[in-house]
Write a protein that holds these residues in place. Sequence first.
Motif, PDB file in Angstrom:
ATOM      1  N   LEU A  78       0.847  -1.196   0.000  1.00  0.00           N
ATOM      2  CA  LEU A  78       0.000   0.000   0.000  1.00  0.00           C
ATOM      3  C   LEU A  78       0.879   1.241   0.000  1.00  0.00           C
ATOM      4  N   SER A  79       0.574   2.187  -0.858  1.00  0.00           N
ATOM      5  CA  SER A  79       1.301   3.454  -0.843  1.00  0.00           C
ATOM      6  C   SER A  79       0.858   4.275   0.367  1.00  0.00           C
ATOM      7  N   PRO A  80       1.619   5.300   0.746  1.00  0.00           N
ATOM      8  CA  PRO A  80       1.215   6.125   1.896  1.00  0.00           C
ATOM      9  C   PRO A  80      -0.170   6.742   1.735  1.00  0.00           C
ATOM     10  N   ASP A  81      -0.596   6.995   0.484  1.00  0.00           N
ATOM     11  CA  ASP A  81      -1.918   7.597   0.264  1.00  0.00           C
ATOM     12  C   ASP A  81      -3.048   6.580   0.309  1.00  0.00           C
ATOM     13  N   ASP A  82      -2.704   5.285   0.274  1.00  0.00           N
ATOM     14  CA  ASP A  82      -3.733   4.246   0.213  1.00  0.00           C
ATOM     15  C   ASP A  82      -4.390   3.962   1.551  1.00  0.00           C
ATOM     16  N   TRP A  83      -3.728   4.291   2.643  1.00  0.00           N
ATOM     17  CA  TRP A  83      -4.186   3.779   3.933  1.00  0.00           C
ATOM     18  C   TRP A  83      -3.882   4.766   5.054  1.00  0.00           C
ATOM     19  N   SER A  84      -4.544   4.545   6.167  1.00  0.00           N
ATOM     20  CA  SER A  84      -4.220   5.253   7.412  1.00  0.00           C
ATOM     21  C   SER A  84      -4.701   4.391   8.562  1.00  0.00           C
TER      22      SER A  84
END
Length: 370
Positions: free
Chosen positions: A359-365
């Motif tokens: 997962l890229s940093p923008d894909d998840w939190s």
Amino acid sequence: MSAPHPRILYIDDDEGLRRLVARVLARKGYTVTTAASGDEGLACVSARAAAGEPFDLVAVDHYMPGRDGLSTLEALRVLPDCPPVVYVTGSEESRIAVAALKAGAQDYVVKAVGDDFFDLLSQSFDQVLEAAALRRARDRAEQDLLASNARLEVLLREVNHRVANNLQMVMAFVSMQARSVADEAARDALHRAHQRIATIAQVNRRLYTTNDVEFVAIDEYLEALAADMGEAWSSQRPRDVRVSADAVRLKTDLAVTIGLAANELIGNACKYAYPPDADGAVDLTVRCHGPQDDGSAILTLTVEDKGCGMPADGLVQGTGLGTRLIDALTRSRGAVLAHTPVHPGTATPGTRASLTMTLSPDDWSATAED
């Protein structure tokens, strides 16, 4: 059409200075009204506001008999829609200026001899009026933005509601079609199509109920999805679908991908892992390992059963559409799908299907609980 002259109220007990201020400021483009005391000034402000022609600015002298400048300023500040106030004093004591600013004055001017005082007064008025105009513009913009956001939220809810209704209608049509066909393979294909549509509908339901169109809580989503799938499969075969997922929020499109992949893997386990008339459990696990040094994460989705295991020849059972669908959904993300036995060499080796992707940093939190 020329702009109206700013309406100024100048409060000072010095009659000569009041007349001089009114005359000089009129030449500078102001419409000036004067008051000889704090009480008279307060009455003027209230009367003009009631008449719908409020002052744009009030200037208050500090030293006045009876109600002094600070007391007048305090009384002005409690009025509804109090105009901005410039404090005027003949004292150079900084404590008076500080007290006036703390009490709500927007600026202060120290009286001086000669034309310098009128220039300073005019400059102060210009700055305070400009700041007040900017605040009004900001407030209008904020109100317009709030109104626009409210309209968009209503529109979004309506769109989501209609999409949900349309998906439910499509699912109903597919179910009706499945009940009307005699061919078992066709009926099974329609049943799987129904589940795929339900997977997308479950995401839409979460967007509709949480008002967050960007991210989906994957643990809550998969728990609801598993409950729906367990109920749907149990109408044909006794199946128990269980979930253990990390509390992670994924981008909506990625959540749909994960949901569809889980749907295919769970569906395969429910159909092929156990005999049709036997009870069977299917465990869905999602783990998210991150953040990595670059902010990315490794997500692993595992579907595990304790059934008969994969065929000895390793060939895919059924049409293979589910496997091709998973590959099409996850290929762009470099996902890897692997099948391994859970208990090799036993009568019930089971199957563990693991799908791993980055997962890229923008894909998840991570959620707040993490």
